[in-house]
Design a protein around this motif. Structure first.
Motif, mmCIF file in Angstrom:
data_model
loop_
_atom_site.group_PDB
_atom_site.id
_atom_site.type_symbol
_atom_site.label_atom_id
_atom_site.label_comp_id
_atom_site.label_asym_id
_atom_site.label_seq_id
_atom_site.Cartn_x
_atom_site.Cartn_y
_atom_site.Cartn_z
ATOM 1 N N GLY A 65 29.685 30.331 -9.320
ATOM 2 C CA GLY A 65 29.491 30.879 -10.849
ATOM 3 C C GLY A 65 28.606 29.234 -11.286
ATOM 4 O O GLY A 65 27.986 30.017 -12.778
ATOM 5 N N SER A 66 29.481 28.880 -11.229
ATOM 6 C CA SER A 66 28.881 27.490 -10.976
ATOM 7 C C SER A 66 27.386 26.930 -11.736
ATOM 8 O O SER A 66 26.463 26.478 -12.553
ATOM 9 C CB SER A 66 29.314 26.305 -11.526
ATOM 10 N N LEU A 71 24.927 29.348 -13.677
ATOM 11 C CA LEU A 71 25.055 28.798 -15.160
ATOM 12 C C LEU A 71 24.254 27.685 -15.104
ATOM 13 O O LEU A 71 23.885 27.314 -16.205
ATOM 14 C CB LEU A 71 26.555 27.946 -15.675
ATOM 15 N N ALA A 80 21.373 29.078 -15.847
ATOM 16 C CA ALA A 80 20.944 30.064 -16.941
ATOM 17 C C ALA A 80 20.667 28.970 -17.807
ATOM 18 O O ALA A 80 20.147 29.300 -18.942
ATOM 19 C CB ALA A 80 22.219 30.776 -17.536
ATOM 20 N N VAL A 81 20.677 27.907 -17.929
ATOM 21 C CA VAL A 81 20.675 27.069 -19.044
ATOM 22 C C VAL A 81 18.861 26.839 -19.411
ATOM 23 O O VAL A 81 17.974 26.992 -20.200
ATOM 24 C CB VAL A 81 20.929 25.919 -19.332
ATOM 25 N N GLY A 116 19.332 29.565 -23.097
ATOM 26 C CA GLY A 116 19.780 28.070 -22.574
ATOM 27 C C GLY A 116 19.252 26.924 -23.782
ATOM 28 O O GLY A 116 18.494 27.897 -24.633
ATOM 29 N N TRP A 163 22.381 22.999 -22.100
ATOM 30 C CA TRP A 163 23.452 23.967 -22.737
ATOM 31 C C TRP A 163 23.790 25.741 -23.193
ATOM 32 O O TRP A 163 21.784 25.735 -22.784
ATOM 33 C CB TRP A 163 24.258 23.315 -24.057
ATOM 34 N N ILE A 164 23.865 26.382 -23.044
ATOM 35 C CA ILE A 164 24.501 27.848 -23.108
ATOM 36 C C ILE A 164 24.411 28.078 -24.383
ATOM 37 O O ILE A 164 25.840 27.483 -24.597
ATOM 38 C CB ILE A 164 24.989 28.452 -22.042
ATOM 39 N N LEU A 200 26.853 30.365 -27.008
ATOM 40 C CA LEU A 200 27.703 31.294 -26.723
ATOM 41 C C LEU A 200 28.143 32.038 -28.406
ATOM 42 O O LEU A 200 29.367 33.336 -28.448
ATOM 43 C CB LEU A 200 29.349 31.061 -26.086
ATOM 44 N N LEU A 248 27.833 26.172 -24.408
ATOM 45 C CA LEU A 248 28.784 24.989 -22.889
ATOM 46 C C LEU A 248 28.248 24.408 -22.445
ATOM 47 O O LEU A 248 26.667 25.307 -21.603
ATOM 48 C CB LEU A 248 29.414 27.044 -22.270
ATOM 49 N N PRO A 297 27.262 23.463 -18.775
ATOM 50 C CA PRO A 297 27.741 24.102 -17.546
ATOM 51 C C PRO A 297 27.761 23.039 -16.291
ATOM 52 O O PRO A 297 28.487 22.565 -15.304
ATOM 53 C CB PRO A 297 25.990 24.916 -17.012
ATOM 54 N N SER A 349 32.836 21.670 -24.088
ATOM 55 C CA SER A 349 33.312 21.869 -22.921
ATOM 56 C C SER A 349 34.079 20.472 -21.392
ATOM 57 O O SER A 349 34.950 20.600 -21.062
ATOM 58 C CB SER A 349 31.583 21.677 -21.762
#
Length: 387
Positions: free
Chosen positions: A92-93, A96, A99-100, A106, A115-116, A118, A123, A125, A363
């Protein structure tokens, strides 16, 4: 590995375990966070921008509340139940970190795509991945019975480490890359890695830096930061200016500091020094200036209590996995504290490593509190409960 019959859905803390909690570690952690929040306010109380004087302290206070909720959860749920979900948490990490790079998800901050968004905040990651690496490496070391001098075993560990670290390095975030490196080094050293291998690894890294110095892989600002350590005074660039102002601020603090004023109309800068983004990476300079030697020793004293308590829990842990997790978290604190303070006084290169539990950053505060909570969890369950 474990025959625990509990379910992850049970978040109710067994109050018979409360008497086993390490109150010294818990109090030191909370005091560090509160000390950080107060100093963040002092750093930013004269902010005349649209953010206002209370923007950073409000956000950090909200992160503190969220962190306390996370602390409760990570203390209440038996760590042996968490063990089953480490692989899911690890991947999962990694997801993430990927996903940036997705548009509209991102975001880029200070030149790093790390960073993501929210909606209510961002966040990082890499902070989650740091925590996931500790858990994953501890799990692998437990599975291989700490046989780290076996090429196949060490190769397995390196593969799991390099997947998230490569993504972090690509952002780029050299500071977090260094953090992850020293976390893993501390864990495999305690597991019994041959010292000759460690020395060979450091030599290989040193030679790699020499070879790669004139390649695009080492960015210009990273070279400038290293060069500013050797001769900071004449360097009026952003890197040299930041270090010079930090040294001036810490030096002017003297024994008891400059006695900070709570007057919000006083502009940030204290006694004439001003370090850019002082509430984040360079908050140690603010503490040194405003509280002097006394404030610095108070900070280091709290860190000493925190680290010694965690080492003690690692020694008394019920199983090898738990002990290795504690060692990984201790390794993080030791390196992050040394690196952050070292860069503010000109002994180490400037990196984006925060001062744990002190620097502004939701974070970082959340994941670091979760890590401490896991150590508390392990300490509470080092022995069976007697009715």
């Amino acid at each position: 590995m474990f025959n625990e019959k509990s379910r992850l859905s049970k978040f109710k803390l067994d109050f018979r375990l409360i008497r086993e909690i390490d109150t010294g570690l818990l109090i030191a952690t909370i005091l560090l966070v509160l000390y950080g929040i107060f100093n963040i306010y002092l750093c930013t109380k004269g902010d005349l921008s649209a953010y206002g004087p209370f923007y950073y302290v409000k956000k950090q206070s909200m992160s503190f509340v969220l962190s306390m909720v996370a602390l409760y959860i990570f203390v209440a749920v038996d760590y042996r139940i968490m063990y089953r979900y480490i692989t899911i948490f690890y991947w999962g990490s990694v997801a993430l970190l990927i996903a940036v790079w997705i548009p509209f998800i991102g975001v880029e901050v200070n030149g790093a795509r790390g960073w993501i968004t929210l909606g209510i905040g961002n966040l990082q990651p890499a902070e989650v991945a740091k925590f996931a690496i500790i858990l994953m490496v501890a799990k692998i070391l437990d599975e291989i019975d700490c046989e780290v001098n076996n090429i196949r075993n060490i190769g397995k560990i390196l593969i799991y480490v390099m997947i998230p670290v490569s993504l972090i390095l690509f952002q780029p975030d050299m500071g977090m890359t260094m953090v992850c490196f020293f976390i893993v080094l501390g864990m495999i050293y305690v597991a019994g890695l041959d010292k000759r291998i460690i020395l060979g690894g450091f030599l290989a890294i040193f030679l790699a830096i020499i070879v790669l110095w004139n390649t695009p892989l080492i960015l210009p600002h990273q070279k400038a930061r290293i060069a500013s350590i050797m001769n900071p005074d004449p360097d009026n660039s952003a890197n040299g200016y930041q270090l010079n102002q930090s040294l001036i601020g810490i030096g002017s603090g003297g024994l008891a500091g400059t006695q900070p004023s709570l007057d919000s109309e006083i502009a940030p800068g204290y006694t004439g020094t001003h370090v850019p983004e002082i509430q984040t990476d360079f908050i140690f300079a603010a503490i040194g200036e405003q509280w002097g030697f006394v404030g610095i020793m108070f900070l280091l004293g709290l860190y000493a209590v925190l680290i010694t308590r965690m080492v003690n829990i690692a020694r008394k842990a019920k199983d090898r996995f738990a002990s290795l997790v504690c060692i990984g978290i201790v390794s993080y604190f030791l390196f992050a504290i040394t690196q952050n303070i070292g860069m503010t006084i000109g002994l180490l290169p400037i990196t984006g490593i925060t001062l744990p539990l002190i620097s502004y950053g939701g974070s970082s505060l959340l994941t670091t509190t979760m890590a401490v909570a896991l150590v508390l969890n392990i300490g509470m369950r080092k022995k069976k409960i007697h009715f």
